[in-house]
Design a protein around this motif. Structure first.
Motif, PDB file in Angstrom:
ATOM      1  N   SER A  78       0.828  -1.209   0.000  1.00  0.00           N
ATOM      2  CA  SER A  78       0.000   0.000   0.000  1.00  0.00           C
ATOM      3  C   SER A  78       0.859   1.254   0.000  1.00  0.00           C
ATOM      4  CB  SER A  78      -0.927   0.025   1.223  1.00  0.00           C
ATOM      5  OG  SER A  78      -1.844  -1.028   1.182  1.00  0.00           O
ATOM      6  N   LEU A  79       1.911   1.260   0.801  1.00  0.00           N
ATOM      7  CA  LEU A  79       2.801   2.413   0.880  1.00  0.00           C
ATOM      8  C   LEU A  79       3.549   2.620  -0.435  1.00  0.00           C
ATOM      9  CD1 LEU A  79       4.002   4.702   2.538  1.00  0.00           C
ATOM     10  CD2 LEU A  79       5.664   3.067   3.450  1.00  0.00           C
ATOM     11  N   ALA A  80       4.061   1.550  -1.013  1.00  0.00           N
ATOM     12  CA  ALA A  80       4.771   1.648  -2.297  1.00  0.00           C
ATOM     13  C   ALA A  80       3.836   2.164  -3.395  1.00  0.00           C
ATOM     14  CB  ALA A  80       5.355   0.293  -2.685  1.00  0.00           C
ATOM     15  N   ASP A  81       2.610   1.656  -3.428  1.00  0.00           N
ATOM     16  CA  ASP A  81       1.634   2.119  -4.427  1.00  0.00           C
ATOM     17  C   ASP A  81       1.319   3.597  -4.241  1.00  0.00           C
ATOM     18  OD1 ASP A  81       1.489  -0.403  -5.551  1.00  0.00           O
ATOM     19  OD2 ASP A  81      -0.426  -0.927  -4.594  1.00  0.00           O
ATOM     20  N   LEU A  82       1.142   4.021  -2.998  1.00  0.00           N
ATOM     21  CA  LEU A  82       0.831   5.423  -2.728  1.00  0.00           C
ATOM     22  C   LEU A  82       1.976   6.333  -3.154  1.00  0.00           C
ATOM     23  CD1 LEU A  82      -1.069   7.555  -1.497  1.00  0.00           C
ATOM     24  CD2 LEU A  82       0.130   7.172   0.672  1.00  0.00           C
ATOM     25  N   ILE A  83       3.200   5.980  -2.800  1.00  0.00           N
ATOM     26  CA  ILE A  83       4.361   6.800  -3.175  1.00  0.00           C
ATOM     27  C   ILE A  83       4.487   6.867  -4.695  1.00  0.00           C
ATOM     28  CG2 ILE A  83       6.887   6.933  -3.112  1.00  0.00           C
ATOM     29  CD1 ILE A  83       6.664   5.744  -0.233  1.00  0.00           C
ATOM     30  N   TYR A  84       4.307   5.748  -5.371  1.00  0.00           N
ATOM     31  CA  TYR A  84       4.375   5.730  -6.830  1.00  0.00           C
ATOM     32  C   TYR A  84       3.293   6.627  -7.426  1.00  0.00           C
ATOM     33  CZ  TYR A  84       4.097   4.136 -11.628  1.00  0.00           C
ATOM     34  OH  TYR A  84       4.044   4.107 -12.990  1.00  0.00           O
ATOM     35  N   ASN A  85       2.059   6.482  -6.934  1.00  0.00           N
ATOM     36  CA  ASN A  85       0.953   7.272  -7.471  1.00  0.00           C
ATOM     37  C   ASN A  85       1.152   8.769  -7.248  1.00  0.00           C
ATOM     38  OD1 ASN A  85      -0.497   5.133  -8.547  1.00  0.00           O
ATOM     39  ND2 ASN A  85      -1.567   4.729  -6.633  1.00  0.00           N
ATOM     40  N   ILE A  86       1.685   9.145  -6.104  1.00  0.00           N
ATOM     41  CA  ILE A  86       1.955  10.561  -5.859  1.00  0.00           C
ATOM     42  C   ILE A  86       3.032  11.063  -6.814  1.00  0.00           C
ATOM     43  CG2 ILE A  86       2.933  12.200  -4.190  1.00  0.00           C
ATOM     44  CD1 ILE A  86       1.393  10.603  -2.025  1.00  0.00           C
ATOM     45  N   GLU A 141       3.709   9.910  -9.826  1.00  0.00           N
ATOM     46  CA  GLU A 141       3.101  10.019 -11.155  1.00  0.00           C
ATOM     47  C   GLU A 141       2.168  11.220 -11.227  1.00  0.00           C
ATOM     48  OE1 GLU A 141       3.613   8.205 -14.120  1.00  0.00           O
ATOM     49  OE2 GLU A 141       5.371   7.770 -12.891  1.00  0.00           O
ATOM     50  N   HIS A 142       1.468  11.482 -10.147  1.00  0.00           N
ATOM     51  CA  HIS A 142       0.580  12.636 -10.103  1.00  0.00           C
ATOM     52  C   HIS A 142       1.386  13.928 -10.276  1.00  0.00           C
ATOM     53  CE1 HIS A 142      -2.575  15.369  -8.812  1.00  0.00           C
ATOM     54  NE2 HIS A 142      -1.749  15.852  -7.895  1.00  0.00           N
ATOM     55  N   GLN A 143       2.500  14.021  -9.567  1.00  0.00           N
ATOM     56  CA  GLN A 143       3.315  15.228  -9.662  1.00  0.00           C
ATOM     57  C   GLN A 143       4.047  15.316 -10.998  1.00  0.00           C
ATOM     58  OE1 GLN A 143       5.703  15.855  -6.166  1.00  0.00           O
ATOM     59  NE2 GLN A 143       3.917  16.579  -5.065  1.00  0.00           N
ATOM     60  N   ALA A 144       4.507  14.198 -11.518  1.00  0.00           N
ATOM     61  CA  ALA A 144       5.286  14.217 -12.760  1.00  0.00           C
ATOM     62  C   ALA A 144       4.413  14.430 -13.996  1.00  0.00           C
ATOM     63  CB  ALA A 144       6.070  12.912 -12.903  1.00  0.00           C
ATOM     64  N   ALA A 145       3.242  13.814 -14.023  1.00  0.00           N
ATOM     65  CA  ALA A 145       2.453  13.832 -15.256  1.00  0.00           C
ATOM     66  C   ALA A 145       1.008  14.255 -15.054  1.00  0.00           C
ATOM     67  CB  ALA A 145       2.491  12.437 -15.885  1.00  0.00           C
ATOM     68  N   GLY A 146       0.661  14.652 -13.856  1.00  0.00           N
ATOM     69  CA  GLY A 146      -0.710  15.084 -13.620  1.00  0.00           C
ATOM     70  C   GLY A 146      -1.713  13.953 -13.553  1.00  0.00           C
ATOM     71  N   MET A 147      -1.236  12.721 -13.375  1.00  0.00           N
ATOM     72  CA  MET A 147      -2.141  11.585 -13.254  1.00  0.00           C
ATOM     73  C   MET A 147      -3.029  11.784 -12.025  1.00  0.00           C
ATOM     74  SD  MET A 147      -1.094   7.586 -12.665  1.00  0.00           S
ATOM     75  CE  MET A 147      -1.117   7.557 -10.885  1.00  0.00           C
ATOM     76  N   PRO A 148      -4.326  11.505 -12.134  1.00  0.00           N
ATOM     77  CA  PRO A 148      -5.188  11.654 -10.961  1.00  0.00           C
ATOM     78  C   PRO A 148      -4.769  10.679  -9.853  1.00  0.00           C
ATOM     79  CG  PRO A 148      -6.474  10.971 -12.886  1.00  0.00           C
ATOM     80  CD  PRO A 148      -5.044  11.051 -13.301  1.00  0.00           C
ATOM     81  N   LEU A 149      -4.914  11.120  -8.612  1.00  0.00           N
ATOM     82  CA  LEU A 149      -4.617  10.245  -7.486  1.00  0.00           C
ATOM     83  C   LEU A 149      -5.755   9.247  -7.314  1.00  0.00           C
ATOM     84  CD1 LEU A 149      -3.224  12.796  -4.894  1.00  0.00           C
ATOM     85  CD2 LEU A 149      -1.936  11.095  -6.180  1.00  0.00           C
ATOM     86  N   ALA A 150      -5.390   7.997  -7.162  1.00  0.00           N
ATOM     87  CA  ALA A 150      -6.392   6.949  -6.981  1.00  0.00           C
ATOM     88  C   ALA A 150      -6.990   7.057  -5.576  1.00  0.00           C
ATOM     89  CB  ALA A 150      -5.751   5.575  -7.174  1.00  0.00           C
ATOM     90  N   HIS A 151      -8.263   6.744  -5.471  1.00  0.00           N
ATOM     91  CA  HIS A 151      -8.938   6.723  -4.183  1.00  0.00           C
ATOM     92  C   HIS A 151      -8.418   5.527  -3.391  1.00  0.00           C
ATOM     93  CE1 HIS A 151     -12.183   5.999  -1.290  1.00  0.00           C
ATOM     94  NE2 HIS A 151     -12.342   7.307  -1.350  1.00  0.00           N
TER      95      HIS A 151
END
Length: 79
Positions: free
Chosen positions: A21-29, A31-41
């Motif tokens: 869960s922590l690895a997924d959250l860090i990755y998603n953040i 990607e969000h900052q790098a490419a504007g990908m929406p943060l997953a719920h």
């Protein structure tokens, strides 16, 4: 990560679901900052797991928790 001798280590032990869960959250953040990908719920299970990690991390750092963990330094930033 290499720790310099003058640095104090902070060590947390995580079970596999929490580490995932922590690895997924860090990755998603990232990607969000790098490419504007929406943060997953976050699912309620992931949210609870990550909440426990944050609680343990603040405690290991000697930072008082935001909801009545006693006197001390407040976290520098909370989202």
């Amino acid at each position: 990560m290499r720790v310099m001798p003058e640095e104090e280590e902070v060590v947390l032990r995580l079970d596999r679901p929490t580490a995932t869960s922590l690895a997924d959250l860090i990755y998603n953040i990232g990607e969000h900052q790098a490419a504007g990908m929406p943060l997953a719920h976050l699912s309620s299970d992931d949210s609870e797991r990550l909440g426990r990690v944050l609680h343990d991390l603040w405690r290991a750092l000697g930072v008082s928790l935001p909801y009545g963990d006693g006197p001390g330094k407040e976290p520098r930033r909370r989202i």
